[in-house]
Scaffold this motif. Sequence first.
Motif, PDB file in Angstrom:
ATOM      1  N   MET A   1       1.053  -1.143   0.147  1.00  0.00           N
ATOM      2  CA  MET A   1      -0.147  -0.301  -0.006  1.00  0.00           C
ATOM      3  C   MET A   1       0.900   1.136   0.040  1.00  0.00           C
ATOM      4  SD  MET A   1      -3.033  -1.255  -0.004  1.00  0.00           S
ATOM      5  CE  MET A   1      -4.348  -0.070   0.856  1.00  0.00           C
ATOM      6  N   ILE A   2       0.345   2.257  -0.688  1.00  0.00           N
ATOM      7  CA  ILE A   2       1.192   3.610  -0.779  1.00  0.00           C
ATOM      8  C   ILE A   2       0.235   4.529  -0.047  1.00  0.00           C
ATOM      9  CG2 ILE A   2       2.710   2.959  -2.600  1.00  0.00           C
ATOM     10  CD1 ILE A   2       0.842   4.701  -4.597  1.00  0.00           C
ATOM     11  N   LYS A   3       0.543   5.737   0.167  1.00  0.00           N
ATOM     12  CA  LYS A   3      -0.165   6.921   0.613  1.00  0.00           C
ATOM     13  C   LYS A   3      -0.268   7.960  -0.362  1.00  0.00           C
ATOM     14  CE  LYS A   3       0.064   6.007   5.500  1.00  0.00           C
ATOM     15  NZ  LYS A   3       0.098   6.467   6.781  1.00  0.00           N
ATOM     16  N   ILE A   4      -1.264   8.545  -0.632  1.00  0.00           N
ATOM     17  CA  ILE A   4      -1.297   9.684  -1.521  1.00  0.00           C
ATOM     18  C   ILE A   4      -2.142  10.757  -0.809  1.00  0.00           C
ATOM     19  CG2 ILE A   4      -1.010   8.430  -3.717  1.00  0.00           C
ATOM     20  CD1 ILE A   4      -4.111   8.988  -4.079  1.00  0.00           C
ATOM     21  N   ASP A   5      -1.922  11.935  -1.384  1.00  0.00           N
ATOM     22  CA  ASP A   5      -3.011  12.982  -0.975  1.00  0.00           C
ATOM     23  C   ASP A   5      -3.761  13.636  -2.182  1.00  0.00           C
ATOM     24  OD1 ASP A   5      -4.077  15.572   0.346  1.00  0.00           O
ATOM     25  OD2 ASP A   5      -2.214  16.735  -0.461  1.00  0.00           O
ATOM     26  N   LEU A   6      -5.295  13.236  -2.035  1.00  0.00           N
ATOM     27  CA  LEU A   6      -6.089  13.475  -3.147  1.00  0.00           C
ATOM     28  C   LEU A   6      -6.930  14.783  -3.072  1.00  0.00           C
ATOM     29  CD1 LEU A   6      -7.387  12.531  -5.618  1.00  0.00           C
ATOM     30  CD2 LEU A   6      -9.038  11.224  -4.129  1.00  0.00           C
ATOM     31  N   LYS A   7      -6.968  15.551  -3.947  1.00  0.00           N
ATOM     32  CA  LYS A   7      -7.906  16.951  -4.006  1.00  0.00           C
ATOM     33  C   LYS A   7      -8.495  16.892  -4.969  1.00  0.00           C
ATOM     34  CE  LYS A   7      -5.210  18.983  -0.656  1.00  0.00           C
ATOM     35  NZ  LYS A   7      -5.606  18.615   0.728  1.00  0.00           N
ATOM     36  N   ASP A  65       2.331  11.069  -3.649  1.00  0.00           N
ATOM     37  CA  ASP A  65       2.148  11.716  -4.650  1.00  0.00           C
ATOM     38  C   ASP A  65       0.846  12.865  -3.996  1.00  0.00           C
ATOM     39  OD1 ASP A  65       3.674  10.918  -6.673  1.00  0.00           O
ATOM     40  OD2 ASP A  65       2.214   9.828  -7.774  1.00  0.00           O
ATOM     41  N   ARG A  66       0.943  13.945  -4.335  1.00  0.00           N
ATOM     42  CA  ARG A  66       0.029  14.886  -4.178  1.00  0.00           C
ATOM     43  C   ARG A  66      -0.934  14.951  -5.945  1.00  0.00           C
ATOM     44  NH1 ARG A  66       1.872  19.564  -4.536  1.00  0.00           N
ATOM     45  NH2 ARG A  66       3.972  18.950  -4.930  1.00  0.00           N
ATOM     46  N   VAL A  67      -2.307  14.672  -5.648  1.00  0.00           N
ATOM     47  CA  VAL A  67      -2.990  14.275  -7.007  1.00  0.00           C
ATOM     48  C   VAL A  67      -4.170  15.505  -6.832  1.00  0.00           C
ATOM     49  CG1 VAL A  67      -4.646  12.791  -8.099  1.00  0.00           C
ATOM     50  CG2 VAL A  67      -2.526  11.792  -6.927  1.00  0.00           C
ATOM     51  N   GLY A  68      -4.223  16.105  -7.918  1.00  0.00           N
ATOM     52  CA  GLY A  68      -5.450  17.089  -8.068  1.00  0.00           C
ATOM     53  C   GLY A  68      -6.209  16.700  -9.238  1.00  0.00           C
ATOM     54  N   LEU A  69      -7.397  16.646  -9.150  1.00  0.00           N
ATOM     55  CA  LEU A  69      -8.307  16.602 -10.241  1.00  0.00           C
ATOM     56  C   LEU A  69      -9.268  17.758 -10.471  1.00  0.00           C
ATOM     57  CD1 LEU A  69      -9.510  12.902  -9.803  1.00  0.00           C
ATOM     58  CD2 LEU A  69      -7.442  13.705 -10.928  1.00  0.00           C
ATOM     59  N   PHE A  70      -9.218  18.151 -11.804  1.00  0.00           N
ATOM     60  CA  PHE A  70     -10.335  19.453 -12.061  1.00  0.00           C
ATOM     61  C   PHE A  70     -11.038  18.849 -13.164  1.00  0.00           C
ATOM     62  CE2 PHE A  70      -6.053  20.777 -10.190  1.00  0.00           C
ATOM     63  CZ  PHE A  70      -6.365  21.718  -9.578  1.00  0.00           C
TER      64      PHE A  70
END
Length: 76
Positions: A1-7, A65-70
Motif C-alpha cells: 500500500m502507498i499513501k497519496i494526498d487527493l484533492k 504523490d499529491r493528486v489534483g483532479l479538475f
Amino acid sequence: MIKIDLKLFVTLSKYLPKDSGCLEIPEETTVEKLMLDFGIPPELVKLIFINGKRQDSKYRLKHNDRVGLFPPVGGG
C-alpha cells in the motif's frame, strides 16, 4: 500500500470521502483506476495534476504523490 494526498476541485469535490486526508491505495494504482474506485466519471475530469505537473489518466501513482483532479472550467 502507498499513501497519496487527493484533492478534488469544484464539482468533483462531492466524490471525496469524508475525513480523507492521506489515502492508502494499492501500489501500481493508476489515476484511471483511482477515479473508478471513487466513482468519479472520467468524462468529468479535464485536468490531472500530480505533484504540480500535468499527467494523464494512465499515470501510475507513487508513494506521497499529491493528486489534483479538475473538471472542465467554464467562463468568458
